[in-house]
Motif scaffolding. Structure first.
Motif, PDB file in Angstrom:
ATOM      1  N   UNK A 132       0.574  -1.137  -0.143  1.00 57.42           N
ATOM      2  CA  UNK A 132      -0.115   0.058   0.167  1.00 57.42           C
ATOM      3  C   UNK A 132       0.795   1.292   0.211  1.00 57.42           C
ATOM      4  N   UNK A 133       1.888   1.292   0.855  1.00 56.61           N
ATOM      5  CA  UNK A 133       2.523   2.422   1.063  1.00 56.61           C
ATOM      6  C   UNK A 133       3.503   2.801  -0.357  1.00 56.61           C
ATOM      7  N   UNK A 134       4.115   1.891  -0.868  1.00 55.58           N
ATOM      8  CA  UNK A 134       4.708   2.147  -2.140  1.00 55.58           C
ATOM      9  C   UNK A 134       3.684   2.478  -3.471  1.00 55.58           C
ATOM     10  N   UNK A 261       7.056   9.188  -3.131  1.00 55.69           N
ATOM     11  CA  UNK A 261       7.412   7.689  -2.941  1.00 55.69           C
ATOM     12  C   UNK A 261       8.315   7.656  -1.646  1.00 55.69           C
ATOM     13  N   UNK A 262       9.213   8.401  -1.312  1.00 56.07           N
ATOM     14  CA  UNK A 262       9.972   8.203  -0.127  1.00 56.07           C
ATOM     15  C   UNK A 262       9.042   8.359   1.014  1.00 56.07           C
ATOM     16  N   UNK A 263       8.089   9.131   1.007  1.00 61.92           N
ATOM     17  CA  UNK A 263       7.126   9.381   2.216  1.00 61.92           C
ATOM     18  C   UNK A 263       6.508   7.992   2.239  1.00 61.92           C
ATOM     19  N   UNK A 264       5.849   7.533   1.459  1.00 61.74           N
ATOM     20  CA  UNK A 264       5.201   6.165   1.318  1.00 61.74           C
ATOM     21  C   UNK A 264       5.983   4.957   1.711  1.00 61.74           C
ATOM     22  N   UNK A 269       7.721   1.361   6.472  1.00 61.31           N
ATOM     23  CA  UNK A 269       8.967   0.774   7.064  1.00 61.31           C
ATOM     24  C   UNK A 269       8.876   1.312   8.576  1.00 61.31           C
ATOM     25  N   UNK A 270       8.507   2.563   8.875  1.00 60.52           N
ATOM     26  CA  UNK A 270       8.682   3.116   9.968  1.00 60.52           C
ATOM     27  C   UNK A 270       7.198   3.275  10.938  1.00 60.52           C
ATOM     28  N   UNK A 271       6.076   3.251  10.103  1.00 62.79           N
ATOM     29  CA  UNK A 271       4.777   3.398  10.625  1.00 62.79           C
ATOM     30  C   UNK A 271       4.250   5.057  10.176  1.00 62.79           C
ATOM     31  N   UNK A 272       2.789   4.934  10.448  1.00 55.79           N
ATOM     32  CA  UNK A 272       2.467   6.627  10.224  1.00 55.79           C
ATOM     33  C   UNK A 272       2.800   7.655  11.117  1.00 55.79           C
ATOM     34  N   UNK A 273       2.697   7.369  12.528  1.00 56.61           N
ATOM     35  CA  UNK A 273       3.206   8.165  13.306  1.00 56.61           C
ATOM     36  C   UNK A 273       4.140   8.950  13.330  1.00 56.61           C
TER      37      UNK A 273
END
Length: 396
Positions: A132-134, A261-264, A269-273
């Motif tokens: 999803x993130x990517x 893309x880096x943000x997604x 990897x690190x989670x939303x928060x």
């Protein structure tokens, strides 16, 4: 392996193309360049704020209407209606004057609202959760080209109404091609019959992830509505020409395109928060630098790149929260996040436009910096609360 093999990548690519082309026409031309053209027609900050608010109000109406339309006529036809609304808005624009510009403003927003919910719910319903993130990052990167291509066209040809309208019509028409080449799809639980939409989605609780996504996109909406709706007046107050204004808007768009893309990837990897905290703090520092920098120095466009990237990051993270939520409630969660973004985007230019009228047009970036800082503090508090719950004190 079986799940990956079943992913409809051609459909995902086609729907991403629909979003990209439509975003250039509907948002890049309609929301970014139309205010520049209107500023050249003599609109002051308050009327420019009203026009921007009318666009976001139209989008709000589209977001509210989209789920029922999707249930009744399907996602494909709902997206088509959104594109048609924008085409109707652009067609008579050059022959109108204030206050009749409000009507095309509402229609451009309505078109985006219908297309946003129907197309992206359809798209993200096809994406496996672990990607999803990517996928969201790639999608948001491509639609962020709207913030580069539209100002680049205006910088090349000048902020002329005819060029602006033709470009908006052309890109919106082009978005219909990949849309109608894509076979209609109804992923289980996403684009569901009306009984499913109004039954299972109502009973499913809204997760904390989605609530945080709503808060994040609300800040993004305040910034988006105020920044793009009122930036031409801010640039004029800083002594910038029309060409310089469009080039700086392109810098904002480049930042949005480069960083999604880096943000997604970071959110995966690190989670939303944690990702929200980093982006909000970066946004605050960039906005302060942008406000204090001299327009003729390198620091001004450089900070503009970061501001554009972080502003788009708030939207990406909100979409990430919705895309990672329960698939059976995806359209509901997409609507909640989208409504939070759009409602705050109506408030943003109204409040900021009034403040600019009282304190001067060069005050635009300061309220946005305060909002980003408040988001960082808020999210840090949530992360600390979760940490304390997961590690209770010895006394407990």
């Amino acid at each position: 392996m079986k799940q990956v093999a079943a992913v409809r990548w051609p459909a995902i690519a086609a729907l991403t193309a629909v979003s990209t082309l439509a975003q250039i026409g509907q948002f890049g031309i309609g929301f970014i360049m139309l205010p520049v053209w209107l500023a050249h027609q003599g609109l002051d900050a308050q009327r420019a704020g009203l026009f921007a608010a009318s666009q976001w109000a139209g989008m709000l109406a589209g977001l509210v209407a989209a789920p029922a339309l999707v249930a009744r006529i399907g996602a494909k036809r709902t997206v088509s209606l959104g594109l048609a609304a924008t085409i109707v808005a652009f067609s008579p624009l050059a022959s109108l004057s204030w206050p009749l510009w409000i009507a095309p403003g509402i229609l451009t927003g309505l078109g985006i609202g219908l297309r946003w919910i129907a197309n992206e719910s359809w798209l993200y319903g096809l994406v496996p959760e672990e990607l999803s993130g990517r996928v969201v990052g790639v999608h948001e990167t491509l639609i962020a080209t709207a913030g580069v291509i539209a100002p680049a066209l205006a910088a090349w040809y000048g902020p002329d109404g005819f060029v602006t309208i033709v470009a908006g019509l052309s890109f919106t028409f082009a978005a219909a091609i990949p849309l109608w080449l894509t076979a209609p799809g109804h992923p289980a639980g996403i684009i569901a019959p009306e009984a499913s939409v109004h039954g299972s989605e109502r009973t499913a609780p809204v997760s904390a992830l989605v609530y945080l996504g709503m808060v994040v996109v609300a800040i993004g909406g305040i910034s988006d509505g105020a920044l793009y709706g009122l930036f031409p007046l801010y640039a004029n107050a800083r002594g910038m020409s029309g060409t310089q204004t469009t080039l700086l808007l392109a810098c904002l768009g480049l930042g949005g395109m480069a960083l999604q893309f880096p943000v997604g990837w970071t959110a995966d990897r690190a989670g939303l928060g944690i990702t929200v905290v980093v982006c909000a703090m970066t946004s605050t520092l960039a906005l302060l630098t942008f406000a204090l920098a001299t327009p003729m120095t390198w620091l001004f466009p450089a900070s503009g790149l970061v501001v554009g990237g972080m502003n788009s990051a708030f939207i990406t993270l909100g979409m990430y929260a919705a895309a990672c939520s329960e698939k059976t409630a995806l359209i509901r969660n997409m609507r909640l996040v989208s409504l939070a973004f759009t409602a705050s985007s109506i408030v943003g230019p109204l409040i900021t436009g009034t403040a600019m009228k009282v304190f001067g047009n060069d005050i635009l970036l300061w309220p946005l910096a305060i909002a980003s800082g408040a988001l960082a503090v808020f999210t840090l508090g949530i992360c600390e609360g979760r940490r304390q719950r997961s590690h209770p004190s010895p006394a407990n």
